[in-house]
Enzyme design. Structure first.
Site, PDB file in Angstrom:
ATOM      1  N   LYS A  36      10.490   7.010   4.232  1.00 56.73           N
ATOM      2  CA  LYS A  36       9.590   7.582   5.158  1.00 56.73           C
ATOM      3  C   LYS A  36       9.175   6.686   6.371  1.00 56.73           C
ATOM      4  O   LYS A  36       9.364   5.501   6.312  1.00 56.73           O
ATOM      5  CB  LYS A  36       8.119   7.935   4.558  1.00 56.73           C
ATOM      6  CG  LYS A  36       7.443   6.893   4.061  1.00 56.73           C
ATOM      7  CD  LYS A  36       6.426   6.507   4.768  1.00 56.73           C
ATOM      8  CE  LYS A  36       5.669   5.126   4.387  1.00 56.73           C
ATOM      9  NZ  LYS A  36       5.552   4.113   5.017  1.00 56.73           N
ATOM     10  N   PRO A  79      16.208  -0.311   3.345  1.00 55.47           N
ATOM     11  CA  PRO A  79      15.899  -1.723   3.333  1.00 55.47           C
ATOM     12  C   PRO A  79      14.677  -2.035   2.458  1.00 55.47           C
ATOM     13  O   PRO A  79      13.819  -1.089   2.786  1.00 55.47           O
ATOM     14  CB  PRO A  79      15.780  -2.321   4.849  1.00 55.47           C
ATOM     15  CG  PRO A  79      16.208  -1.021   5.597  1.00 55.47           C
ATOM     16  CD  PRO A  79      16.315   0.022   4.849  1.00 55.47           C
ATOM     17  N   ALA A 128      10.116  -3.033   3.623  1.00 60.12           N
ATOM     18  CA  ALA A 128      10.446  -2.776   5.119  1.00 60.12           C
ATOM     19  C   ALA A 128       9.430  -1.796   5.697  1.00 60.12           C
ATOM     20  O   ALA A 128       9.640  -1.488   7.131  1.00 60.12           O
ATOM     21  CB  ALA A 128      11.881  -2.178   5.250  1.00 60.12           C
ATOM     22  N   GLY A 129       8.541  -1.314   5.001  1.00 57.74           N
ATOM     23  CA  GLY A 129       7.508  -0.339   5.614  1.00 57.74           C
ATOM     24  C   GLY A 129       8.051   0.865   5.380  1.00 57.74           C
ATOM     25  O   GLY A 129       7.671   1.907   6.230  1.00 57.74           O
ATOM     26  N   LEU A 130       9.284   1.176   4.625  1.00 54.04           N
ATOM     27  CA  LEU A 130      10.020   2.445   4.737  1.00 54.04           C
ATOM     28  C   LEU A 130       9.795   3.232   3.436  1.00 54.04           C
ATOM     29  O   LEU A 130      10.435   4.134   3.114  1.00 54.04           O
ATOM     30  CB  LEU A 130      11.426   2.476   4.834  1.00 54.04           C
ATOM     31  CG  LEU A 130      11.546   1.900   6.344  1.00 54.04           C
ATOM     32  CD1 LEU A 130      13.249   1.416   6.349  1.00 54.04           C
ATOM     33  CD2 LEU A 130      11.462   2.790   7.475  1.00 54.04           C
ATOM     34  N   ALA A 131       8.704   2.673   2.564  1.00 54.26           N
ATOM     35  CA  ALA A 131       8.411   3.348   1.153  1.00 54.26           C
ATOM     36  C   ALA A 131       9.740   3.495   0.453  1.00 54.26           C
ATOM     37  O   ALA A 131       9.921   4.108  -0.632  1.00 54.26           O
ATOM     38  CB  ALA A 131       7.852   4.640   1.338  1.00 54.26           C
ATOM     39  N   GLY A 182      10.550   1.379  -2.445  1.00 51.02           N
ATOM     40  CA  GLY A 182      10.210   1.450  -3.933  1.00 51.02           C
ATOM     41  C   GLY A 182       9.532   2.704  -4.183  1.00 51.02           C
ATOM     42  O   GLY A 182       9.685   3.177  -5.254  1.00 51.02           O
ATOM     43  N   SER A 183       8.539   3.233  -3.565  1.00 56.80           N
ATOM     44  CA  SER A 183       7.809   4.445  -3.757  1.00 56.80           C
ATOM     45  C   SER A 183       8.803   5.553  -4.040  1.00 56.80           C
ATOM     46  O   SER A 183       8.293   6.429  -4.800  1.00 56.80           O
ATOM     47  CB  SER A 183       6.875   4.793  -2.568  1.00 56.80           C
ATOM     48  OG  SER A 183       5.742   3.583  -2.624  1.00 56.80           O
ATOM     49  N   THR A 184       9.832   5.667  -3.118  1.00 55.77           N
ATOM     50  CA  THR A 184      10.531   7.011  -3.158  1.00 55.77           C
ATOM     51  C   THR A 184      11.573   6.953  -4.447  1.00 55.77           C
ATOM     52  O   THR A 184      11.540   7.935  -5.097  1.00 55.77           O
ATOM     53  CB  THR A 184      11.383   7.266  -1.752  1.00 55.77           C
ATOM     54  OG1 THR A 184      11.956   8.597  -1.899  1.00 55.77           O
ATOM     55  CG2 THR A 184      12.413   6.012  -1.602  1.00 55.77           C
ATOM     56  N   ASP A 188       1.897   5.502  -1.598  1.00 52.16           N
ATOM     57  CA  ASP A 188       2.962   6.253  -0.734  1.00 52.16           C
ATOM     58  C   ASP A 188       3.821   7.126  -1.658  1.00 52.16           C
ATOM     59  O   ASP A 188       4.454   7.959  -1.377  1.00 52.16           O
ATOM     60  CB  ASP A 188       3.887   5.473   0.067  1.00 52.16           C
ATOM     61  CG  ASP A 188       3.340   4.819   1.145  1.00 52.16           C
ATOM     62  OD1 ASP A 188       2.325   5.353   1.520  1.00 52.16           O
ATOM     63  OD2 ASP A 188       3.754   3.859   1.538  1.00 52.16           O
TER      64      ASP A 188
HETATM   65  O1  C5P Z   1      -0.646   1.635  -3.027  1.00 52.27           O
HETATM   66  P1  C5P Z   1       0.451   0.645  -2.821  1.00 52.27           P
HETATM   67  O2  C5P Z   1       0.576  -0.374  -3.935  1.00 52.27           O
HETATM   68  O3  C5P Z   1       1.320   0.784  -1.999  1.00 52.27           O
HETATM   69  O4  C5P Z   1      -0.444  -0.555  -1.911  1.00 52.27           O
HETATM   70  C1  C5P Z   1      -0.197  -2.061  -1.601  1.00 52.27           C
HETATM   71  C2  C5P Z   1      -1.292  -2.748  -1.013  1.00 52.27           C
HETATM   72  O5  C5P Z   1      -1.487  -2.340   0.399  1.00 52.27           O
HETATM   73  C3  C5P Z   1      -2.391  -2.576  -2.117  1.00 52.27           C
HETATM   74  O6  C5P Z   1      -2.425  -3.767  -2.903  1.00 52.27           O
HETATM   75  C4  C5P Z   1      -3.500  -2.877  -0.670  1.00 52.27           C
HETATM   76  O7  C5P Z   1      -3.985  -4.333  -0.547  1.00 52.27           O
HETATM   77  C5  C5P Z   1      -2.813  -2.360   0.455  1.00 52.27           C
HETATM   78  N1  C5P Z   1      -3.409  -1.229   0.701  1.00 52.27           N
HETATM   79  C6  C5P Z   1      -4.687  -0.482   1.147  1.00 52.27           C
HETATM   80  N2  C5P Z   1      -5.253   0.501   1.296  1.00 52.27           N
HETATM   81  C7  C5P Z   1      -4.292   1.733   1.194  1.00 52.27           C
HETATM   82  C8  C5P Z   1      -3.008   1.430   0.856  1.00 52.27           C
HETATM   83  C9  C5P Z   1      -2.506   0.020   0.537  1.00 52.27           C
HETATM   84  O8  C5P Z   1      -5.561  -1.546   1.163  1.00 52.27           O
HETATM   85  N3  C5P Z   1      -4.843   2.548   1.474  1.00 52.27           N
END
Ligand code: C5P
Length: 318
Positions: free
Chosen positions: A11, A99, A102-105, A107-109, A141
């Site tokens: 994403k 990648p 990378a800010g592309l999610a 691991g999440s996907t 994500d």
């Molecule tokens: O939820 P996720 O593990 O992807 O988030 C990674 C880190 O990003 C969290 O530990 C938190 O520090 C930060 N985060 C946040 N607020 C969000 C999403 C992420 O502060 N809504």
């Protein structure tokens, strides 16, 4: 025993606004998320032993329980112990194309694909909202990655409102190979720098999050106006990431010079994307960026907007 092969798309964030703090330590966000067709491939099969095994040829991808895809399998095993006992362990094979860090999610996907795949493998018949609820226990994500497409995400990022799909838009993604940015670092630094301007009253938090529904980005998407989408790209995290990593700004400027509709960092970076309204324009921007920033460290990818989240590519019975 059945096995499933799934596509897990990346994403990008077309819009990311940080509104305030949440009691759970996360941030209250208003985002517009978009799936792109750069995707990992995930294979899932049952094992005869009661273990979770993860394989991936990419050296930087963890193979243990620190991997979100592993945690997704562990969550499903804990939530559905009878199915775990009946079908045995789980093997997850990740063909990594997105990648990492990378800010592309990415691991999440992968985690979303494990939830969707195990729902099928164990014949659970979970609904989309049940899958999204499980996904929200894994990361902010992950719920979006289940159905993907184009959506507004509020709360931590887990409260989703689908938007009409935007077809025929392309992006060039640029990422410096060794520039990995921690999401937790980006949000913590943002809080330290700008926390004093956070919205604090519950009512104001609610109305700021609701405002994204009538924002100019959402209007541009509803009216399928690529130029307006390009103009309205926004990411608050650039305010902390760019001063620490000037390469991000250089890359944005390179893309803008190359003639795209707009360029923006995705999520907490380090990917920067250039929005293009045709494949031809994207190919030109990719070539120009290669010439203008001739660094061997810079990886460039071309991808297309997609309306799909996790998709089954094939299933076999052996
Ligand atoms: O939820 P996720 O593990 O992807 O988030 C990674 C880190 O990003 C969290 O530990 C938190 O520090 C930060 N985060 C946040 N607020 C969000 C999403 C992420 O502060 N809504």
């Amino acid at each position: 025993m059945r096995s499933y092969s799934l596509a897990a798309p990346a994403k990008i964030n077309l819009y990311l606004e940080i509104i305030g703090d949440r009691p759970d330590g996360y941030h209250e966000l208003a985002m517009v998320l978009q799936s792109i067709d750069l995707a990992d491939k995930i294979e899932l099969r049952s094992l005869s032993t009661d273990t979770i095994r993860l394989r991936c040829a990419h050296p930087q991808v963890p193979k243990d329980r620190t991997n979100l895809a592993y945690q997704a399998a562990a969550l499903m095993a804990a939530e559905f112990p009878d199915s775990f006992a009946q079908f045995g362990g789980i093997e997850i094979i990740i063909d990594k194309r997105i990648p990492i860090a990378a800010g592309l999610a990415g691991g999440s996907t992968d985690a979303a694909a494990v939830l969707v795949g195990l729902d099928l493998l164990w014949q659970l018949g979970l609904t989309q909202s049940q899958l999204e609820e499980l996904a929200s226990q894994l990361g902010s994500d992950v719920p979006f990655c289940i159905a993907g497409g184009t959506a507004i995400a509020t709360g931590r990022g887990e409260m989703l409102s689908p938007l009409p799909s935007v077809d025929n838009l392309f992006v060039v993604l640029g990422k410096y190979r060794h520039l990995d940015i921690s999401t937790a670092w980006a949000y913590q630094t943002y809080r330290a720098s700008f926390g004093n301007s956070y919205v604090t009253s519950k009512q104001d938090l609610k109305s700021r999050a609701a405002a994204v529904h009538s924002s100019s980005m959402v209007q541009a998407i509803i009216h399928e106006d690529p130029h307006q989408i390009g103009q309205r790209l926004h990411n608050d995290l650039e305010r902390v990431v760019i001063p620490a990593y000037p390469q991000i700004l250089q890359l944005k400027e390179t893309f803008q010079q190359a003639g795209c509709l707009g360029a923006m960092m995705s999520g907490s970076g380090s990917t920067v994307f250039a929005l293009c309204d045709s494949q031809k324009q994207a190919q030109l921007v990719q070539q120009q960026a290669r010439d203008l920033a001739p660094s061997k460290e810079l990886d460039l990818f071309l991808a297309r907007f997609t309306s799909s989240g996790i998709q089954v590519l094939s299933s076999t019975r052996d």
